[in-house]
Design an enzyme around this catalytic site. Sequence first.
Site, PDB file in Angstrom:
ATOM      1  N   CYS A  99       0.785  -1.199  -0.011  1.00 60.32           N
ATOM      2  CA  CYS A  99       0.023  -0.066   0.132  1.00 60.32           C
ATOM      3  C   CYS A  99       0.880   1.247  -0.112  1.00 60.32           C
ATOM      4  O   CYS A  99       1.346   1.514   0.951  1.00 60.32           O
ATOM      5  CB  CYS A  99      -0.830   0.021   1.305  1.00 60.32           C
ATOM      6  SG  CYS A  99      -2.042   1.440   1.111  1.00 60.32           S
ATOM      7  N   CYS A 141      -0.576   4.167   2.284  1.00 57.72           N
ATOM      8  CA  CYS A 141      -0.478   3.955   3.560  1.00 57.72           C
ATOM      9  C   CYS A 141       1.329   4.322   3.691  1.00 57.72           C
ATOM     10  O   CYS A 141       1.439   4.855   4.692  1.00 57.72           O
ATOM     11  CB  CYS A 141      -0.603   2.556   4.046  1.00 57.72           C
ATOM     12  SG  CYS A 141      -1.972   1.827   3.395  1.00 57.72           S
ATOM     13  N   ASP A 142       2.007   3.672   3.034  1.00 56.12           N
ATOM     14  CA  ASP A 142       3.552   3.796   3.603  1.00 56.12           C
ATOM     15  C   ASP A 142       4.425   4.814   2.679  1.00 56.12           C
ATOM     16  O   ASP A 142       5.544   4.709   3.073  1.00 56.12           O
ATOM     17  CB  ASP A 142       4.020   2.374   3.649  1.00 56.12           C
ATOM     18  CG  ASP A 142       3.037   1.520   4.289  1.00 56.12           C
ATOM     19  OD1 ASP A 142       2.551   1.978   5.445  1.00 56.12           O
ATOM     20  OD2 ASP A 142       2.738   0.237   4.193  1.00 56.12           O
TER      21      ASP A 142
END
Length: 307
Positions: free
Chosen positions: A132, A135-136
């Site tokens: 992801c 997200c990261d």
Amino acid sequence: MHKVVIIGSGPAGHTAALYTSRANLEPIVIEGIEPGGQLTTTTDVENYPGFPDGIMGPDLVLKMREQAERFGAKYIQREVTGVAFSEAPFRMTLDDKSELEAQTVIISTGASAMYLGLDSEQKLLGHGVTSCATCDGAFYRDVPVAVIGGGDTAMEESLFLTRFASKVYVIHRRDEFRASKIMADRVLAHEKIEVLWDTLVEDVLDVEKNEVTGLKLKNAKTGAQSDLALEGVFIAIGHKPNTEPFRGQIDMDDRGYLLANNTRTNIPGVYAAGDVQDKEYRQAITAAGSGCMAALEAERYLESKGL
Ligand code: NDP
């Protein structure tokens, strides 16, 4: 006993909740482990009608949820771990061991990211390996990273990562992308992105250090091996349907996708909507459309049974 239980809370689940709540069927939505589904891990959505300037994925699902809640849909922050669908009423067991009964069920549990299946990849998951970028991505400022895959997800993730990373390698096992032309063209034109064609990932380095320091690669045509130094690996090689709790209870294909005809499964009263039954289109708008279809089917079923 509930009239309608909806399992899963992506665009399909929220739309089914909107339609069944407006029909006064007081739906209960079991949110699942990733409330909001795959849209919560995406950035700009430019192809959902009604948003000419685009909308962020998490904002879109939040709006869908608010719209369903406005008409009385109730959301439960739980996961379904098992079901008994052989006869009505349909029974579902949740992760806290509680049970729910429903006259109709709409399954919209979506699909989840797939991984390469390498030992090192699994050991370094969360330590430099992720699926992801949204997200990261921000953890990888000014360092080189790689995105594995050649579909639209890989294109989207690599473009997003250019905001942070010093360089983004897109590593694809073939010599042409599966992605749509518009996305592929953006990737090919980006000065921070380099595509490594015909390239297989053999290993993620370095498990001993418990952090990603690079990849061991192999050219699929020549067999030549090489090491590539980088600090983050984003796996974007597709998805598998989330149908484990339904195994043996509902007809599914060999990949685990639920078999549905206009959202009707082989069990009257149980419907499937969204990516859990769609390996072809897999768009937010098609998921929402099938959520609407499932809701209308459930409504008709209840009416026909006088429930
Ligand atoms: P896809 O199935 O479209 O693509 C998966 C990619 O990963 C393919 O290029 C495939 O290679 C590669 N791959 C699969 N398994 C492996 C493996 N074991 N090792 C190496 N490579 C592998 O999945 P996506 O998640 O990209 O997209 C899913 C759907 O969602 C598509 O319909 C897509 O169009 C849509 N989507 C749309 C977006 C948008 O419009 N904004 C954004 C993201 C997704 P190969 O090509 O050789 O099979």
